[in-house]
Structure formats: C-alpha cells, structure tokens
Design an enzyme around this catalytic site. Structure first.
Site, mmCIF file in Angstrom:
data_model
loop_
_atom_site.group_PDB
_atom_site.id
_atom_site.type_symbol
_atom_site.label_atom_id
_atom_site.label_comp_id
_atom_site.label_asym_id
_atom_site.label_seq_id
_atom_site.Cartn_x
_atom_site.Cartn_y
_atom_site.Cartn_z
ATOM 1 N N GLY A 1 -4.140 17.742 -6.988
ATOM 2 C CA GLY A 1 -3.831 18.282 -5.661
ATOM 3 C C GLY A 1 -5.065 18.512 -4.833
ATOM 4 O O GLY A 1 -5.909 17.623 -4.694
ATOM 5 N N LYS B 1 4.750 3.988 -9.822
ATOM 6 C CA LYS B 1 3.676 4.816 -9.267
ATOM 7 C C LYS B 1 3.137 4.190 -7.971
ATOM 8 O O LYS B 1 2.591 3.089 -7.985
ATOM 9 C CB LYS B 1 2.567 4.924 -10.311
ATOM 10 C CG LYS B 1 1.324 5.606 -9.842
ATOM 11 C CD LYS B 1 1.190 6.996 -10.394
ATOM 12 C CE LYS B 1 -0.055 7.679 -9.886
ATOM 13 N NZ LYS B 1 0.077 9.125 -9.886
ATOM 14 N N LYS C 1 -2.282 11.639 -14.849
ATOM 15 C CA LYS C 1 -3.433 12.396 -15.351
ATOM 16 C C LYS C 1 -3.027 13.654 -16.120
ATOM 17 O O LYS C 1 -3.763 14.102 -16.998
ATOM 18 C CB LYS C 1 -4.413 12.733 -14.237
ATOM 19 C CG LYS C 1 -3.942 13.745 -13.256
ATOM 20 C CD LYS C 1 -4.886 14.912 -13.119
ATOM 21 C CE LYS C 1 -4.262 16.018 -12.286
ATOM 22 N NZ LYS C 1 -2.905 15.897 -11.802
#
Lengths: 304, 304
Positions: free
Chosen positions: A9, A124, A205
């Site tokens: 983020g 993705k 991740k």
C-alpha cells in the site's frame, strides 16, 4: 524475536501517485522512520510489493521496444528488487547508523509450479490502462482483460509461492542483519530436471511473505497496508474493524466472503497459511500504527 | 581459497551485440560453465560490469520520459544488479545443483567521495552509440563525447571506490555461499553527516572489485575480459602478450603508458591496488582461458 514485515500500500507509492524518484524516496523515508524501533529491537526481514513499479518497468520496455528488445517479467521483477530494495536499504542503514546492525538486500527467487492453475487463468493486473483499440492491437502479445470500468489492462498469472530459493542465506544473515528480501513477491522460477528457470508471472507479496516467514521460523508476520485494520463488511455501512481474533474465527469470516480477492483476501490467506504453519501472531495495520499494534492497542491481530 | 572474479567484456554481452533476453541468457550460460569448476573448489565472490545494460536502462527511461519520470543513475545501477545478478545467480545455482553450496546476490552500494575530481570531468562511456547529428540533439541533456572511431556516446563521472558498504554481509556469507556482488561497480553513494545518499555516477567495476577483494582479504583477483592477455604495445605491430610479471614491473609498464584508460588501464590499476593492499595474485584473461590461467598456462599473471 524473528519478525517478517511486508510493506505494501502506501509504504512505497500511494494510489494515484506517479512513480517519481522524489516520491519514492520520501515515502521510503517515512516508512523507515516507522520501522526504526522494531528493527533495532528484533531480528527482522522486510519484504515489499512492486505492483506499480513492475508495471512502469513493463511500460518503459513497451514504449522503447523498437530500439531495445523488451525483457520478460521475471527479469523486470529482479530489476524492481533493485529499484526498491536499494533506496529502502539506504534509509534503513541511515536510521540504524548508531547501532551495530547491518542491512542487506538479497535478490530473491521464489519457486512456483509449472502446473499451477494460475498459468491457465491470469488474474493479476499490471501496468497502464489501455483503450479498447489499443487493447485490440496488443492482444497477440499479452493477455488483456477489462479492469472494472477503468479500461483494459494486461493480466499476468499469479501462481502460489512454494519455496524461497535463498532461504538459507536469509536465515544465516538474520541474527545481526536486517534483511530485505522477496521484493515484489520474489522472482518466479520453475524447476525442470532440477534446474531453475524464470517464468513470466507475478507472485502475491503477502503469500510470498508468509512462505518466507514459515521457512525462517518467524514468530510474527506483520503486513503493513493503507488501512489500520482488516474490516468486516468493508466499504458498506456495516463496516467494522477486526481487532484481536483467533485463527479459527478468521477462517470462518474468510469462508463467509468478507475479504475480497483484490484487496484484503491475499493478506488473510497469508495470515492463515503462516499461523497454520506454526506462526504465532499476525498483525495487519498501517505503518503509522505499527508501534501501537505491537502494544496491542491498534490493528488487526490474529492469534494461532 | 578466497577469490574475487570480475566478469566483463564478452562474459555478458559481446561488443555490437544488442541487449536481448536470449543473448544475455546464452552468454551467461557459457560464462557459468567456465566458472563451474572454480566456484566448486573455492570461496568466490563474482562481480560484473553493467556498461551496456545501464546504458539501455537509461535509454528506455529517456524514450519513455513523457509517460514515466526517468530515474537517476544510482537507481538504474541498482536495477542493473537485478537484471544481471538474477540470471547469473540462476545459472550458477543450476551448475552447483549437486553441491552443498548456496548462491546469493547482494545489492551493493559503494562509497565514493563528493569531492572526487571525476565529478568535474566525466569520462565513463555508457549506453548506445550515436551518430554526430543524434549526439548534437542530446547535448543539452547529457554530456556526450566521441568514443574512439566508433561514434558518439554519453559520458558520466566515474569516481574512485572507497568502501563496499555491504562488506560485512559478503564476508559472512562467503564461507559456504558463492556471492554475486558489486554489480556494475556497485551503486555509488556519498556520506553526509554519516548518512548515505545515492549520487549519479558509474564506478569502474574492476576498481570496485579490487576494493572488495582487499576488504574481504581475498588471495586472488581474477578479471575476465574479451582477450586472453594484457598486451605490450596493444593494437600495434609490436603487440606482445604479458605472461607472468611482478607488481614492480607492471607499475613500470603502466608508467610507460602501455595501458590506455578506456580498455586495459583500469584493470592494471585494479591489479596494482589489490597487490599493494596484501593481495597475492592477479589474473587477467578471457573466460575460455580461465582454467588454463589457474594452472599458469595462459593469461596475464601478476604477482606481488
């Protein structure tokens, strides 16, 4: 205590922020300040995402392709580990300068299976948005899908992480070194006749961080994101932060569909994987709230 | 025995070869085969150049600059350590697959001085060749110089390496791990108030390799290049290979001007630095001749 901290983020690039050197460095500086206490007091491995960055690298490769043959995604993943790992390491060294700790960034490959169903169904999104006609032109080259109402984007496979290739190195260093590893989920590789070979994909991740945390026998897995909590009924009027919760209970909530695939889903799955594999505690919170979360006063805390 | 091997010249990309994924991988495979015996029998750190690669990255950044703000050279240096380090590590892992050795790539920063005279006089050629008219157009943006008779190229500062920031990590790993480090001469950083900060430059990889070899107390420094020897009167009718030679004698030849700055000069300087700082032996040869050079049958061998 052994801790894996996954930066995501706003730790590197805020949503809608353009990748610029100054922005990257100033975000990394802020994040390093939030990390400065925990890395002095613990054995820490830091992982990070590369969603925007690998997209930008792919776009540079695309734009320059008439002059320079584009590199495949596994190579771009490795480039992004340098692009992000180096300034992050530099800032951590600066914040540890009066301490006896080293910082090292380890290029990290992550084993995935050739037979992972993700290779048949890429999900993705990476890189820039295209118009319908641009998308049409690129269809022979990439898999392109519509990304909600924002336009068309390239989609790549996101296979499950199986093994961190450099885990022995990371384990060896962690005693007196803050290690930066598994950047962008790691560089995806497959094994054929016991030989490694890169493959075009992007590994989540958080799932890679959980895999790493298990393999170095970490006690805590901390996932830093743009919100202070994981929520029930996120984005609705009934939205409610999840504070302390058990593994069993979070699995129930996951089953009920509280955590959508694009956002909190992979973090909750990572938490479950880690706690089911002998991890003790998972924290999901924002960088600003890290210290309070360690004291049990903020953040979503999931206990085995 | 502790050995630092610097890969340059045709180890990664032949002169006039375009940077293409397939070319990079096939060159790295060849080089890994030549290294396979020495890395099984010794403690080895492998360094590599990034001249063509960082030039291509800079060019991609340049071409895409209207869409994506270009990154500075220190970040591109870090990217090139991923771009080259990862496939090199992968091939070395494959060639060591029946051995108990690990391979790890360490992002490497190298300290330089802000006051290095190189910052006032850029001399290091990077990237592609330009025609005179292309060079004219780029003159406001970059420093451009003529590179022998091959055309015009961008030049950047090449300051002296002072210290390998990650030397403790490299030292710790080398016992049972083949370490890839100081790629492209390392990421150049300066120190201000004991804080590190990246700076736009490219450090000579042979000088950085000598600095690394000294700081981990290596016995040998091996520099692999496109020619089997360093030569006297190179490129003339009187050209003569240098076989075994002493440190004193090579310093004499250096003083006489046998080793031009753009080619053999930095290698000879690296050799002198290393041998004057307690190194035992330097070998300069091509990858194909590495094994013979270790047996004393080929290559330029410089002894303290």
């Amino acid at each position: 205590m052994k801790i894996v901290i996954a930066l995501g983020g706003n730790a590197l690039l805020q949503k809608n922020e353009k990748q610029k050197y100054e922005t990257l460095i100033s975000n990394i500086k802020k994040t390093s300040n939030y990390l400065s206490r925990i890395i002095k007091e613990n054995q820490v491995v830091i992982t990070h995402g590369n969603g925007p960055e690998i997209g930008y690298l792919a776009l540079q490769n695309e734009i320059a392709k008439n002059k320079i043959p584009p590199m495949p995604l596994d190579i771009l993943g490795a480039e992004s580990q340098g692009l992000i790992g180096y300034p992050l390491e530099e800032q951590l060294i600066n914040s540890l300068r009066d301490h006896k700790k080293n910082v090292a960034t380890i290029l990290t490959q992550v084993l995935v299976s050739k037979d992972d169903p993700a290779f048949k169904n890429p999900t993705k999104f990476i890189g820039p948005f295209y118009t319908k006609s641009q998308a049409q032109k690129l269809k022979n080259k990439y898999k392109i899908k519509k990304d909600s109402n924002r336009g068309y984007r390239r989609v790549v496979s996101s296979p499950k992480p199986i093994e961190i290739i450099e885990k022995k190195t990371i384990k060896k260093l962690i005693k007196d070194t803050i290690v930066i590893a598994a950047g962008g989920g790691g560089i995806p590789v497959v094994k054929t006749n016991s030989r490694l070979k890169g493959i075009e994909a992007v590994i989540d991740k958080d799932l890679a961080s959980a895999c790493l945390a298990s393999s170095i026998k970490a006690s805590y897995l901390i996932m830093l994101t743009s919100v202070p909590y994981a929520y029930l009924n996120y984005g609705t009027k009934k939205q409610k932060p999840i504070k302390e919760i058990s593994l069993e209970k979070i699995k129930e909530l996951q089953f009920q569909g509280h955590f959508p695939p694009g956002s909190m889903g992979p973090k909750i799955q990572a938490a479950i994987n880690f706690l089911e594999d002998k991890g003790k505690k998972v924290i999901i919170t924002s960088s600003e709230n890290l210290q309070k979360a360690l004291e049990g006063k903020k953040g979503t805390i999931i206990l085995r």
